[in-house]
Design a protein around this motif. Structure first.
Motif, PDB file in Angstrom:
ATOM      1  N   LYS A 184       1.174   4.074  -2.944  1.00 33.59           N
ATOM      2  CA  LYS A 184       0.998   5.503  -2.656  1.00 33.59           C
ATOM      3  C   LYS A 184       2.188   6.299  -3.190  1.00 33.59           C
ATOM      4  O   LYS A 184       2.008   7.352  -3.807  1.00 33.59           O
TER       5      LYS A 184
ATOM      6  N   TRP B  35      -0.722  -0.358 -13.594  1.00 28.34           N
ATOM      7  CA  TRP B  35      -0.455   1.068 -13.761  1.00 28.34           C
ATOM      8  C   TRP B  35       0.991   1.384 -14.124  1.00 28.34           C
ATOM      9  O   TRP B  35       1.287   2.494 -14.566  1.00 28.34           O
TER      10      TRP B  35
ATOM     11  N   ASP C 113      -2.736  -4.107  -9.325  1.00 31.66           N
ATOM     12  CA  ASP C 113      -2.918  -2.683  -9.627  1.00 31.66           C
ATOM     13  C   ASP C 113      -1.578  -2.019  -9.935  1.00 31.66           C
ATOM     14  O   ASP C 113      -1.473  -1.237 -10.884  1.00 31.66           O
TER      15      ASP C 113
ATOM     16  N   ARG D 273       0.841  -1.208   0.000  1.00 33.93           N
ATOM     17  CA  ARG D 273       0.000   0.000   0.000  1.00 33.93           C
ATOM     18  C   ARG D 273       0.878   1.261   0.000  1.00 33.93           C
ATOM     19  O   ARG D 273       0.610   2.223  -0.730  1.00 33.93           O
TER      20      ARG D 273
ATOM     21  N   ALA E 235      -3.705   4.674  -6.691  1.00 33.20           N
ATOM     22  CA  ALA E 235      -4.745   4.529  -5.671  1.00 33.20           C
ATOM     23  C   ALA E 235      -5.199   3.073  -5.636  1.00 33.20           C
ATOM     24  O   ALA E 235      -5.417   2.459  -6.683  1.00 33.20           O
TER      25      ALA E 235
END
Length: 137
Positions: free
Chosen positions: A96, A118, A114, A92, A101
Motif C-alpha cells: 500500500k 511492480w 506483486d 500488505r 494494489a
C-alpha cells in the motif's frame, strides 16, 4: 577527508562491513555475478524535512523502494523481500505504501511477487522493450 585514496579506503571498509553481514546465498550470487552491489544516493530518496519513517509495514517504505530500484533482477528482488521477513499484514501495508494494489485473498508469496513485479520487473521489462534490436545482416 578529501584525499581520493582516503575516501576509497573508507568506502572499501564500509563495503567490507556490509558484505561480511550478507547471508551465504547472497554472497554466492555476488561471487557468480547473478547479483550486484549498487550505489543508492539516499539523499534523493527522502527529503531532509522528512526523516525515515517506519510505516505500518514496520519498515521504511522509501528505503525499500530505493533498494528495490537498485536491484537488477527479479530473483534478487525476491530474496531482498524474503530477507525482510515481513508478515502478510506487513507486506500488505508495504504494498500500500508503495502504491501497489494486491488482491484481498493474495497469499504471502503472491504479495511478494506483486511487489517485485511492480518495482523491479516493470523496470526490467521496460528496458528490454526499449532496447534496440540487433542489426540483421
Amino acid at each position: 577527508m578529501s584525499n581520493p585514496a582516503d575516501l576509497a579506503h573508507a568506502v572499501l571498509l564500509r563495503v567490507a562491513e556490509f558484505v561480511r553481514a550478507l547471508p551465504a546465498d547472497q554472497l554466492a550470487a555476488l561471487a557468480d555475478g547473478t547479483a550486484k552491489l549498487a550505489v543508492v544516493d539516499r539523499t534523493r530518496t527522502r527529503t531532509a524535512a522528512r526523516p525515515a519513517a517506519t510505516t505500518a509495514a514496520g519498515v521504511d517504505a522509501d528505503r525499500v523502494r530505493a533498494d528495490l530500484a537498485a536491484i537488477g533482477d527479479r530473483a534478487a528482488g525476491a530474496r531482498y523481500l524474503a530477507d525482510l521477513k515481513l508478515t502478510v499484514a506487513k507486506l500488505r501495508a508495504l504494498a500500500k505504501e508503495l502504491g501497489i494494489a494486491v488482491p484481498g485473498k493474495a497469499r504471502k508469496a503472491d504479495i511478494e511477487a506483486d511487489i517485485v513485479q511492480w518495482t523491479v520487473g516493470r523496470r526490467l521489462d521496460s528496458a528490454a522493450i526499449s532496447r534496440p534490436s540487433e542489426a540483421r545482416s
